[in-house]
Design an enzyme around this catalytic site. Sequence first.
Site, PDB file in Angstrom:
ATOM      1  N   ASP A   6     -10.127  -5.923  -4.811  1.00  0.00           N
ATOM      2  CA  ASP A   6      -8.847  -5.257  -4.594  1.00  0.00           C
ATOM      3  C   ASP A   6      -9.098  -3.752  -4.587  1.00  0.00           C
ATOM      4  OD1 ASP A   6      -6.133  -4.685  -4.377  1.00  0.00           O
ATOM      5  OD2 ASP A   6      -5.831  -4.743  -6.547  1.00  0.00           O
ATOM      6  N   GLY A   8      -8.161   0.042  -4.339  1.00  0.00           N
ATOM      7  CA  GLY A   8      -7.078   0.989  -4.516  1.00  0.00           C
ATOM      8  C   GLY A   8      -7.411   2.327  -3.879  1.00  0.00           C
ATOM      9  N   ASN A   9      -6.663   3.359  -4.229  1.00  0.00           N
ATOM     10  CA  ASN A   9      -6.889   4.673  -3.644  1.00  0.00           C
ATOM     11  C   ASN A   9      -8.230   5.273  -4.059  1.00  0.00           C
ATOM     12  OD1 ASN A   9      -4.418   4.975  -2.183  1.00  0.00           O
ATOM     13  ND2 ASN A   9      -3.369   5.250  -4.127  1.00  0.00           N
ATOM     14  N   THR A  10      -8.605   5.110  -5.312  1.00  0.00           N
ATOM     15  CA  THR A  10      -9.853   5.684  -5.794  1.00  0.00           C
ATOM     16  C   THR A  10     -10.726   4.682  -6.531  1.00  0.00           C
ATOM     17  OG1 THR A  10      -8.783   6.394  -7.858  1.00  0.00           O
ATOM     18  CG2 THR A  10      -8.833   7.978  -6.038  1.00  0.00           C
ATOM     19  N   LYS A  13     -11.089  -2.880  -7.920  1.00  0.00           N
ATOM     20  CA  LYS A  13     -11.118  -3.954  -8.911  1.00  0.00           C
ATOM     21  C   LYS A  13     -11.902  -5.126  -8.322  1.00  0.00           C
ATOM     22  CE  LYS A  13      -6.589  -2.810 -10.892  1.00  0.00           C
ATOM     23  NZ  LYS A  13      -5.199  -3.292 -11.101  1.00  0.00           N
ATOM     24  N   GLY A  94       3.824  -5.049   1.792  1.00  0.00           N
ATOM     25  CA  GLY A  94       2.519  -4.690   1.264  1.00  0.00           C
ATOM     26  C   GLY A  94       1.682  -5.916   0.943  1.00  0.00           C
ATOM     27  N   ASP A  96      -0.465  -6.204  -1.267  1.00  0.00           N
ATOM     28  CA  ASP A  96      -0.504  -6.404  -2.710  1.00  0.00           C
ATOM     29  C   ASP A  96       0.654  -7.282  -3.156  1.00  0.00           C
ATOM     30  OD1 ASP A  96       1.243  -4.362  -1.947  1.00  0.00           O
ATOM     31  OD2 ASP A  96       0.973  -3.217  -3.788  1.00  0.00           O
ATOM     32  N   ARG A  97       1.812  -7.103  -2.529  1.00  0.00           N
ATOM     33  CA  ARG A  97       2.970  -7.934  -2.868  1.00  0.00           C
ATOM     34  C   ARG A  97       2.759  -9.372  -2.386  1.00  0.00           C
ATOM     35  NH1 ARG A  97       8.189  -4.592  -0.982  1.00  0.00           N
ATOM     36  NH2 ARG A  97       9.296  -6.004  -2.405  1.00  0.00           N
ATOM     37  N   THR A 172      12.970  19.716 -24.965  1.00  0.00           N
ATOM     38  CA  THR A 172      12.787  19.404 -23.538  1.00  0.00           C
ATOM     39  C   THR A 172      11.828  18.237 -23.347  1.00  0.00           C
ATOM     40  OG1 THR A 172      13.249  21.675 -22.857  1.00  0.00           O
ATOM     41  CG2 THR A 172      12.007  20.318 -21.318  1.00  0.00           C
TER      42      THR A 172
END
Length: 242
Positions: A6, A8-10, A13, A94, A96-97, A172
Amino acid sequence: MNLVIDVGNTRVKLAVFHNQDLIFKDAVALDLLLETLKALKKRYPKLKKAIVSSVGRLENVQLAVLKEEFQLLELSHDTPIPFKNNYATPKTLGIDRIALVSAAVYQYPNTNVLVIDAGTCITYDILTAKNTYIGGAISPGLRIRYAALNNLTANLPLLDTEIPQKIVGDSTSSSMHIGVVHGLVNEIDGFVKTYNANYSHLTVILTGGDANFLSEQLKSSIFANSNFILEGLNYILKYNSN
């Protein structure tokens, strides 16, 4: 024995399954993929079949090695899947979905299932007891919410994710943590309540990078499973191997 990848961007897995049992899992930088594959082949010589979910992020040389070393299935919108897809724009769903819903099909057959993936975005996906995917929702994840408060205002800082210790902020930073974290928790609980009212005996799965962080705070009855997408990809590979 199957290899699941799998991308990802960077990070990538990787998981090895013996039938449906997860026997190895790791996450590596994308540029370490080929080195990791070589080590896995040596460790698991019976590893023959693989599935990759990459959305075009793999380099040509990486993809070429995968095709050479494995019987490779590249997950796409044209891949046969184990459920009926009633999404109005199926080509935009997607992958992934698709993998997450496939895991729901395998693990909870003939059941109404809500899969919540808490990652960069929060995705909600409904699979009906008739094995039909009907859609869901997408909203900003935790880090996007923190980043938006910082990027779109003049004076709010960028904070690290933190569990609020109170329900009323007296600074804050505490107000921001309450707004982001409790806001998302209440959103998820609200979606679960709404879907429960419309789909009987609903099973709720929470997965994704922020699943463990969020599961401790949710009021809803859920099952947290950090490996759900990997299990779904493995099932898609098995489904296409029969």
